[in-house]
Design an enzyme around this catalytic site. Sequence first.
Site, PDB file in Angstrom:
ATOM      1  N   SER A   1      -3.704 -50.994  11.512  1.00  0.00           N
ATOM      2  CA  SER A   1      -4.195 -51.440  10.177  1.00  0.00           C
ATOM      3  C   SER A   1      -3.189 -50.616   9.154  1.00  0.00           C
ATOM      4  O   SER A   1      -2.138 -51.065   9.220  1.00  0.00           O
ATOM      5  CB  SER A   1      -5.640 -50.328  10.045  1.00  0.00           C
ATOM      6  OG  SER A   1      -6.403 -51.033   8.961  1.00  0.00           O
TER       7      SER A   1
ATOM      8  N   ASP B   1      -8.472 -37.456  -3.151  1.00  0.00           N
ATOM      9  CA  ASP B   1      -7.928 -37.710  -4.529  1.00  0.00           C
ATOM     10  C   ASP B   1      -6.741 -38.622  -4.531  1.00  0.00           C
ATOM     11  O   ASP B   1      -6.662 -39.759  -5.301  1.00  0.00           O
ATOM     12  CB  ASP B   1      -7.571 -36.486  -5.349  1.00  0.00           C
ATOM     13  CG  ASP B   1      -8.922 -35.735  -5.717  1.00  0.00           C
ATOM     14  OD1 ASP B   1     -10.361 -36.259  -5.634  1.00  0.00           O
ATOM     15  OD2 ASP B   1      -8.870 -34.482  -6.064  1.00  0.00           O
TER      16      ASP B   1
ATOM     17  N   HIS C   1     -12.078 -54.539  14.470  1.00  0.00           N
ATOM     18  CA  HIS C   1     -11.098 -53.859  13.781  1.00  0.00           C
ATOM     19  C   HIS C   1     -10.567 -52.496  14.722  1.00  0.00           C
ATOM     20  O   HIS C   1      -9.229 -52.569  14.607  1.00  0.00           O
ATOM     21  CB  HIS C   1     -11.405 -53.539  12.364  1.00  0.00           C
ATOM     22  CG  HIS C   1     -10.069 -53.144  11.470  1.00  0.00           C
ATOM     23  ND1 HIS C   1      -9.012 -53.911  11.599  1.00  0.00           N
ATOM     24  CD2 HIS C   1      -9.749 -51.903  10.902  1.00  0.00           C
ATOM     25  CE1 HIS C   1      -8.309 -52.922  10.823  1.00  0.00           C
ATOM     26  NE2 HIS C   1      -8.842 -51.892  10.470  1.00  0.00           N
TER      27      HIS C   1
END
Length: 260
Positions: free
Chosen positions: A87, A178, A237
């Site tokens: 991925s 973050d 996936h």
Amino acid sequence: MSVELNYQDTGGEGTPLMVVHGLLGSADNWRSHVKQWQDRRRVVAVDLRNHGRSPHAEGMSYREMAEDLLALMERLHIEKAHLLGHSMGGKVVISLARLTPERVASLIVADIAPQAYGHGHDAVFAGLRHLQRGNPANRREADELLAEHVDERATRLFLATNLERGESGGLVLRVGLDQIEAGYRDIMRAPAGEGAFEGPALVLRGGRSNYVPDSALPGLREALPNSRLVTLEEAGHWLHAEQPEAFQSAVNDFLNSLAD
């Protein structure tokens, strides 16, 4: 400036296989596969920046992440490696192969195409933020918090691999959430670099995944002209977790076909 990545190194002889996880994954996700591969070759499993036990840092572009990986190769005195990426990690290894092809013996790209993708992780990020605010004491509580935003239990179990015991005794996320959210637009972009990687490549896709549809194959062939495509029909996936034996077999057959 590159980040000094955390890694797990089995040691051994020959050209190493470097394994790069996907978004919100870590080297830990690959332990069972590494145990199998280490009997045949040296394996280095990597935590990308803001993931696993690697440092948190601003910037999630593919050039930055490829440079982190290259810096690790320099630190470990690895002149050339087989690179396996799943991925997001697949885009990282394609980027490195485009930017410094002389350092890449071969590519193994798992269920990703060298293209931009639409945004699709809003529920996951909302669930992780909710989990952070909830300060769970145990994994049951963490799963209940995630379930308010993420329906699929398999996805929640995967996300829970990012939990560790904090100083206060509760469970906390070890990922740089973050920084990942701030860099998400870059994560969805195409790999860095231009042109094609002319070396040998294996592309594995899940038959039940929509990440590498047939419409993506022309672009994939353009970027990796010497690639072999294998579809694991019963996998989605997370094909390495859903069909581990078939995944292992395809990777081993590919690597065994190369002069190492």
